[in-house]
Design a protein around this motif. Structure first.
Motif, PDB file in Angstrom:
ATOM      1  N   LEU A  42      -2.232   8.959  -8.814  1.00  0.00           N
ATOM      2  CA  LEU A  42      -0.860   8.957  -7.389  1.00  0.00           C
ATOM      3  C   LEU A  42      -1.307   8.739  -6.570  1.00  0.00           C
ATOM      4  O   LEU A  42      -2.311   8.903  -5.555  1.00  0.00           O
ATOM      5  CB  LEU A  42      -1.276  10.811  -7.302  1.00  0.00           C
ATOM      6  N   ILE A  43      -0.340   7.330  -6.002  1.00  0.00           N
ATOM      7  CA  ILE A  43      -0.532   6.410  -4.964  1.00  0.00           C
ATOM      8  C   ILE A  43       0.195   6.640  -3.547  1.00  0.00           C
ATOM      9  O   ILE A  43       1.472   7.173  -4.162  1.00  0.00           O
ATOM     10  CB  ILE A  43      -0.371   4.698  -5.101  1.00  0.00           C
ATOM     11  N   TYR A 102      -0.851   3.589  12.625  1.00  0.00           N
ATOM     12  CA  TYR A 102      -2.090   4.308  11.124  1.00  0.00           C
ATOM     13  C   TYR A 102      -0.983   3.870   9.916  1.00  0.00           C
ATOM     14  O   TYR A 102      -0.081   3.985   9.992  1.00  0.00           O
ATOM     15  CB  TYR A 102      -2.442   4.814  11.352  1.00  0.00           C
ATOM     16  N   VAL A 103      -1.546   2.767   9.021  1.00  0.00           N
ATOM     17  CA  VAL A 103      -0.795   2.573   8.209  1.00  0.00           C
ATOM     18  C   VAL A 103      -2.696   2.357   6.887  1.00  0.00           C
ATOM     19  O   VAL A 103      -3.423   1.800   7.089  1.00  0.00           O
ATOM     20  CB  VAL A 103      -0.805   1.940   7.701  1.00  0.00           C
ATOM     21  N   ASN A 104      -2.223   3.735   5.636  1.00  0.00           N
ATOM     22  CA  ASN A 104      -3.420   3.847   4.732  1.00  0.00           C
ATOM     23  C   ASN A 104      -2.500   4.533   3.308  1.00  0.00           C
ATOM     24  O   ASN A 104      -2.028   5.141   3.001  1.00  0.00           O
ATOM     25  CB  ASN A 104      -4.415   5.118   5.721  1.00  0.00           C
ATOM     26  N   THR A 105      -2.802   3.158   2.477  1.00  0.00           N
ATOM     27  CA  THR A 105      -2.433   3.978   0.956  1.00  0.00           C
ATOM     28  C   THR A 105      -3.885   4.257   0.269  1.00  0.00           C
ATOM     29  O   THR A 105      -4.600   3.241   0.313  1.00  0.00           O
ATOM     30  CB  THR A 105      -2.132   2.493   0.335  1.00  0.00           C
ATOM     31  N   ILE A 106      -3.202   5.644  -0.275  1.00  0.00           N
ATOM     32  CA  ILE A 106      -3.896   5.985  -0.982  1.00  0.00           C
ATOM     33  C   ILE A 106      -4.160   6.242  -2.934  1.00  0.00           C
ATOM     34  O   ILE A 106      -2.784   6.580  -3.069  1.00  0.00           O
ATOM     35  CB  ILE A 106      -4.928   7.595  -0.753  1.00  0.00           C
ATOM     36  N   GLU A 109      -5.374  16.826  -4.707  1.00  0.00           N
ATOM     37  CA  GLU A 109      -6.241  17.932  -3.734  1.00  0.00           C
ATOM     38  C   GLU A 109      -7.169  15.797  -3.328  1.00  0.00           C
ATOM     39  O   GLU A 109      -7.474  15.862  -2.644  1.00  0.00           O
ATOM     40  CB  GLU A 109      -7.509  18.247  -4.898  1.00  0.00           C
ATOM     41  N   ASP A 110      -7.166  15.474  -4.866  1.00  0.00           N
ATOM     42  CA  ASP A 110      -7.772  14.062  -3.647  1.00  0.00           C
ATOM     43  C   ASP A 110      -7.373  13.218  -3.094  1.00  0.00           C
ATOM     44  O   ASP A 110      -7.910  13.377  -2.025  1.00  0.00           O
ATOM     45  CB  ASP A 110      -8.182  13.628  -5.756  1.00  0.00           C
ATOM     46  N   LEU A 111      -5.964  13.453  -3.152  1.00  0.00           N
ATOM     47  CA  LEU A 111      -4.984  12.817  -2.336  1.00  0.00           C
ATOM     48  C   LEU A 111      -5.611  13.045  -0.776  1.00  0.00           C
ATOM     49  O   LEU A 111      -5.387  12.601   0.543  1.00  0.00           O
ATOM     50  CB  LEU A 111      -3.483  12.389  -2.370  1.00  0.00           C
TER      51      LEU A 111
END
Length: 214
Positions: free
Chosen positions: A149-150, A164-168, A194-196
């Protein structure tokens, strides 16, 4: 009378033949409740507007087990609940906006995001935008696969400037356990959610981005 019984028998068998197809057509898995980590750090002293558009709220994924059997993985509703819960761990105050329009349009319209008119408090409010980049399944079988899941997270000031920018890239793993396929898939998608949000909380705090926002 025999013809009537024969017709009823044929119709009944036809119904039985179609029943498995009907079940498969509605064979979907929904992301249910999951745990979001609790954080011991002081909350960021800002008010956050969580802007969730239709694409995020309705996000899903079509999982192909075989050429015939497919399952619709419905993620959006659960991700929305998780986003609100995670941001409540991070910010002093969170306001949820279930939006119909893209954020760039909303910023130009009065009333969609009711930010403060007090100039002295403008730097106390931010807008958080989650965007699903991709959802995919890696592996040869449902018994040994990874659910990815991105999600991209962008925080804006009230004028639309990115702070702020962050791709997880979050992941859940399906192991070879003696359970139903749907149970294994549900476990993997729950792990990925949950990991996200655990990564979001840890990484958003570690960047200290808000210290430069004044």
């Amino acid at each position: 009378m025999n013809y009537y019984r024969y017709t009823l028998a044929v119709l009944f068998l036809f119904f039985l033949a179609l029943l498995p197809l009907a079940v498969l057509a509605d064979d979907s898995i929904k992301l249910e409740n999951f745990n979001v980590m609790r954080h011991s750090e002081p909350k960021i002293p800002l008010k956050a507007w969580l802007y969730m558009d239709k694409r995020f709220r309705n996000s899903n994924f079509l999982l192909k087990h075989t050429n015939i059997r497919k399952q619709n993985i419905r993620m959006g509703e659960g991700l929305g609940r998780g986003a609100e819960e995670a941001l409540m761990e991070i910010f002093n105050e969170v306001v949820v906006i279930n939006a119909e329009k893209p954020l760039k349009d909303a910023l130009n319209e009065v009333g969609i995001i009711n930010t403060t008119t007090d100039a002295s408090k403008k730097n106390m409010e931010v807008i958080v935008l989650p965007e699903i980049i991709d959802i995919f399944w890696v592996g040869s079988t449902e018994y040994d696969s990874q659910f990815h899941l991105i999600c991209k997270w962008t925080i804006f000031d009230t004028k639309g400037k990115a702070l702020y920018v962050n791709t997880i890239n979050a992941m859940g793993k399906v192991n070879n356990s003696p359970s139903l396929p749907s149970t294994r898939v549900r476990k993997a998608m729950t792990q990925s959610a949950e990991d996200l949000y655990n990564k979001l909380i840890l990484q958003m705090y570690s960047s200290k981005w808000w210290e430069y926002f004044r």
